[in-house]
Motif scaffolding. Sequence first.
Motif: not given
Length: 172
Positions: A30-38
């Motif tokens: 399993s892979r974990i990705t954290v994303v967000g925007v500014v």
Amino acid sequence: MDPIIRLLLLLASSFMHLFSATAQLPNPISRITVVGVVFCDSCSSNTFSRHSYFLPGVEVNIECKFKAQSPKTTEQMSVSVNRTTDKYGVYKLEIPHVDGVDCVEGLAIESLCQASLVGSKSKACDVPGLKTSTNQITVKSKQDNLCIYSLNALSYRPSKRNATLCRNHKQW
């Protein structure tokens, strides 16, 4: 539904589509990705409006703690890194695989991720607005063996509000 949440869900589904094209391993990890925007909150309203725009080149600090528990073991992992937003105002962190930590199936995972503004290259929009994000939406895909943690948006605002531009301010 809040436009920022819709955007983050769209980003999450886009990442899942991109990852679904990758080759599957016989024993997938399993892979974990954290994303967000500014974004730049041009009218200083603490929300994304029709005058807002996404900010490239913003440095963001991401801190995550993952704790997986089973009857036999407890695994814990902490990550703290800085990332820079791309031309669309998106930052992303790929979490390396840790034996025993499977975000999709297997052990129950307790997680906490937060992002904080570090600095903006934009001279027109450089006053921190929404500085820290701890709320997240988690999207899990068994097919792609992927978990995406999508954090609430962060923002900067101009040092001086443009009264003409923001006079009839309406939110998207």
